[in-house]
Design an enzyme around this catalytic site. Structure first.
Site, PDB file in Angstrom:
ATOM      1  N   ASP A   1       3.387  -4.446   7.927  1.00  0.00           N
ATOM      2  CA  ASP A   1       2.005  -3.796   7.926  1.00  0.00           C
ATOM      3  C   ASP A   1       0.462  -4.720   8.500  1.00  0.00           C
ATOM      4  O   ASP A   1       0.135  -5.483   6.880  1.00  0.00           O
ATOM      5  CB  ASP A   1       1.998  -2.881   6.352  1.00  0.00           C
ATOM      6  CG  ASP A   1       1.004  -2.343   6.091  1.00  0.00           C
ATOM      7  OD1 ASP A   1      -0.199  -2.528   6.959  1.00  0.00           O
ATOM      8  OD2 ASP A   1       0.796  -2.149   4.729  1.00  0.00           O
TER       9      ASP A   1
ATOM     10  N   HIS B   1       0.780  -1.091  -0.418  1.00  0.00           N
ATOM     11  CA  HIS B   1      -0.011   0.504  -0.201  1.00  0.00           C
ATOM     12  C   HIS B   1       1.126   1.581   0.283  1.00  0.00           C
ATOM     13  O   HIS B   1       1.742   0.756   0.607  1.00  0.00           O
ATOM     14  CB  HIS B   1      -0.718  -0.242   1.393  1.00  0.00           C
ATOM     15  CG  HIS B   1      -1.438   1.045   1.340  1.00  0.00           C
ATOM     16  ND1 HIS B   1      -1.814   2.068   2.045  1.00  0.00           N
ATOM     17  CD2 HIS B   1      -2.405   0.787   0.633  1.00  0.00           C
ATOM     18  CE1 HIS B   1      -2.430   2.629   1.960  1.00  0.00           C
ATOM     19  NE2 HIS B   1      -3.634   1.771   1.493  1.00  0.00           N
TER      20      HIS B   1
ATOM     21  N   GLN C   1      -4.459  -5.183   6.830  1.00  0.00           N
ATOM     22  CA  GLN C   1      -5.845  -6.150   5.994  1.00  0.00           C
ATOM     23  C   GLN C   1      -5.687  -7.640   7.264  1.00  0.00           C
ATOM     24  O   GLN C   1      -6.821  -8.543   6.400  1.00  0.00           O
ATOM     25  CB  GLN C   1      -5.447  -5.923   5.090  1.00  0.00           C
ATOM     26  CG  GLN C   1      -5.410  -4.847   4.024  1.00  0.00           C
ATOM     27  CD  GLN C   1      -6.997  -3.843   3.971  1.00  0.00           C
ATOM     28  OE1 GLN C   1      -7.774  -4.758   4.300  1.00  0.00           O
ATOM     29  NE2 GLN C   1      -7.354  -2.962   3.656  1.00  0.00           N
TER      30      GLN C   1
ATOM     31  N   CYS D   1      -4.680   2.781  -3.733  1.00  0.00           N
ATOM     32  CA  CYS D   1      -3.476   2.669  -2.848  1.00  0.00           C
ATOM     33  C   CYS D   1      -2.870   2.368  -3.770  1.00  0.00           C
ATOM     34  O   CYS D   1      -1.616   2.414  -2.279  1.00  0.00           O
ATOM     35  CB  CYS D   1      -3.580   3.191  -1.941  1.00  0.00           C
ATOM     36  SG  CYS D   1      -5.322   4.904  -1.605  1.00  0.00           S
TER      37      CYS D   1
ATOM     38  N   LYS E   1     -10.128  -1.219  10.589  1.00  0.00           N
ATOM     39  CA  LYS E   1     -10.864  -1.251   9.849  1.00  0.00           C
ATOM     40  C   LYS E   1     -10.971  -3.327  10.520  1.00  0.00           C
ATOM     41  O   LYS E   1     -10.941  -4.536   9.485  1.00  0.00           O
ATOM     42  CB  LYS E   1      -8.998  -2.003   8.984  1.00  0.00           C
ATOM     43  CG  LYS E   1      -9.096  -1.198   8.109  1.00  0.00           C
ATOM     44  CD  LYS E   1      -7.654  -1.682   7.008  1.00  0.00           C
ATOM     45  CE  LYS E   1      -7.270  -1.056   6.124  1.00  0.00           C
ATOM     46  NZ  LYS E   1      -8.439   0.483   5.274  1.00  0.00           N
TER      47      LYS E   1
HETATM   48  N1  C6P Z   1      -6.071   0.641   2.763  1.00  0.00           N
HETATM   49  C1  C6P Z   1      -8.008  -0.124   1.370  1.00  0.00           C
HETATM   50  O1  C6P Z   1      -8.880  -0.283   1.120  1.00  0.00           O
HETATM   51  P1  C6P Z   1      -4.708   3.924   7.358  1.00  0.00           P
HETATM   52  O2  C6P Z   1      -5.546   4.925   5.880  1.00  0.00           O
HETATM   53  O3  C6P Z   1      -4.036   3.902   8.420  1.00  0.00           O
HETATM   54  O4  C6P Z   1      -5.690   2.913   8.730  1.00  0.00           O
HETATM   55  O5  C6P Z   1      -4.066   1.770   6.945  1.00  0.00           O
HETATM   56  C2  C6P Z   1      -3.531   1.836   5.136  1.00  0.00           C
HETATM   57  C3  C6P Z   1      -3.242   1.246   4.969  1.00  0.00           C
HETATM   58  C4  C6P Z   1      -2.058   0.650   5.434  1.00  0.00           C
HETATM   59  N2  C6P Z   1      -1.933  -0.801   4.840  1.00  0.00           N
HETATM   60  C5  C6P Z   1      -2.613  -1.349   3.880  1.00  0.00           C
HETATM   61  C6  C6P Z   1      -1.861  -2.699   3.423  1.00  0.00           C
HETATM   62  C7  C6P Z   1      -4.015  -0.865   3.806  1.00  0.00           C
HETATM   63  O6  C6P Z   1      -5.098  -1.828   3.026  1.00  0.00           O
HETATM   64  C8  C6P Z   1      -3.980   0.155   3.812  1.00  0.00           C
HETATM   65  C9  C6P Z   1      -5.836   1.524   4.079  1.00  0.00           C
HETATM   66  C10 C6P Z   1      -7.462   0.866   2.398  1.00  0.00           C
HETATM   67  O7  C6P Z   1      -7.380  -0.778   1.426  1.00  0.00           O
HETATM   68  C11 C6P Z   1      -7.556   2.711   1.650  1.00  0.00           C
HETATM   69  S1  C6P Z   1      -6.396   3.122   0.648  1.00  0.00           S
END
Ligand code: C6P
Length: 406
Positions: free
Chosen positions: A200, A123, A203, A364, A226
């Site tokens: 990370d 991401h 997910q 993203c 999430k």
């Molecule tokens: N992905 C998606 O629709 P935040 O925004 O900080 O809570 O998470 C960022 C982030 C980091 N790593 C991974 C693997 C992610 O999937 C995400 C956020 C969302 O897939 C928003 S683009």
């Protein structure tokens, strides 16, 4: 499911909505999950009965809120099986957790000529902070490639690891492909090379149990929103040995021991990395969300979501001209696809008219789209409250999309 489907769904008031005169079908869970009543009630209870700024308060409410906040840290420590409370840092979410490490770890340990290794399926939150860190420290960013199924090429990873590699940063589960990466093996190989690893887990946290001790990762990041919790809160797990040596990321109140105009000393862990008034209510909401996950049970969640994934793949495969993006052997809860040469955005817009929430675009993860030479995908992503009937509704709706676009 450990809990009956209809009873479980009733715990999520928003799932009762109608959208464009149809019952809402919510398939955008990788972006954010919906929240159960228990989480919503926890936030309300905090603001009605506990609200106060925490730490150093002599009064009743401040002590109540402080105890609740620190108890949440302890429960979250247990959830990820971290060794010590002070290895759990509260942040605004995965993005901030990664930025914290990219800034502070790099400031201390990244030197000119060093390398940081990330993967092709990251991401943007796990790409850009490392680009900036490498730029700031004259280090180099190296990329672990993936194959056509959307799996990391471990042979290439082994070759890329060298004495220059200071840190590996990889996603546990890809948000655009659903691939579950072999993070344990990635970490073992990195450690044989004296390289630290950040995972990370944005997910992964909603779907699979996290055990930072068993993984032996150096850093692990995830977001509350999430995993059925509130927005604006998340976690950074970091091993004490690194966190102790890293400089503060942000500065101000709470993160100091003593301040004078001559010299300031920093607070102990975890407070050194929690500058300013923390997001107490949402930490408590996240704790409640974790309790909710544990009550439903990881096994039941995995069984249900894997059933949904398999059912979705089978049903969508019945459609002509569907191209799946991401077909890894190990995957969870995400199906990305292109349909009939129709632009993903058009598919998403028609699905919305039919009450179905999906996400379209690059998610993203633009390097993933570049790899497959596509502008984006339609992505459906599941949570524990989704049903096979909803997948049937989607398949029917896609037939309508095809009719409209010929
Ligand atoms: N992905 C998606 O629709 P935040 O925004 O900080 O809570 O998470 C960022 C982030 C980091 N790593 C991974 C693997 C992610 O999937 C995400 C956020 C969302 O897939 C928003 S683009």
């Amino acid at each position: 499911m450990a809990v009956k489907e209809d009873i479980l769904r009733k715990q999520f008031p928003i799932l009762g909505l109608t959208v464009n005169k149809r019952p809402l079908v919510y398939f955008d869970n990788a972006a954010t999950t919906q929240k159960p009543v228990a989480v919503i009630d926890r936030l309300r209870h905090y603001y009605e009965s506990e609200n106060s700024n925490i730490h150093r308060g002599a009064h009743y409410l401040s002590q109540l809120a402080t105890e609740a906040y620190e108890q949440a840290r302890e429960n979250i420590r247990k959830f990820i099986n971290a060794g010590q409370n002070h290895e759990v840092i509260f942040t605004r979410g995965t993005t901030e957790s990664i930025n914290l490490v990219a800034y502070a770890f790099s400031k201390k340990f990244l030197n000119p000529g060093d390398e940081v290794l990330i993967s092709e399926m990251e991401h943007h939150s796990n790409i850009v902070p490392w680009q900036i860190a490498c730029e700031n420290h004259q280090a180099h960013l190296k990329i672990i490639p993936m194959n056509e199924k959307g799996e990391l090429r471990m042979d290439q990873y082994r070759k890329l690891l060298s004495e220059k590699t200071k840190l590996v940063a990889v996603t546990h589960v890809s948000n655009s492909l659903g691939t579950i990466n072999p993070v344990k093996e990635i970490i073992q190989l990195a450690h044989q090379n004296n390289t630290a690893v950040l995972v990370d887990g944005a997910q992964a946290a909603p779907h699979i149990p996290i055990d930072v001790k068993a993984l032996d990762c150096d850093f692990y990041c995830f977001s509350g929103h999430k995993m059925y919790g509130p927005m604006g809160v998340g976690v950074l797990f970091g091993k004490e040995k690194w966190l102790e040596q890293m400089p503060p990321y942000q500065s101000g109140g709470e993160m100091i021991k003593e301040v004078s105009f001559k010299k300031t000393t920093y607070n102990e862990l975890p407070f050194k990395f929690e500058a300013g008034t923390p997001n107490v209510a949402d930490v408590l909401g996240m704790e409640k969300a974790i309790q909710f996950i544990l009550e439903v049970g990881h096994k039941a969640i995995a069984r249900h979501e894997n059933d949904l994934l398999q059912y979705a793949i089978n049903r969508l495969s019945e459609l002509e001209n569907i191209r799946f993006i991401g077909t890894a052997e190990q995957r969870t809860s995400v199906v990305s696809f292109l349909f009939n040469d129709i632009h993903p955005y058009d598919t998403g817009t028609i699905l919305d008219k039919l009450g179905i929430a999906v996400r379209t675009g690059h998610h993203c993860a633009q390097p993933v789209m570049d790899h497959f030479q596509i502008p984006g995908t339609v992505r459906i992503s599941f949570a524990l409250y989704n049903t096979k009937e909803e997948i049937d509704v989607l398949v029917k709706a896609l037939a309508k999309v095809r009719e409209m676009f010929g």
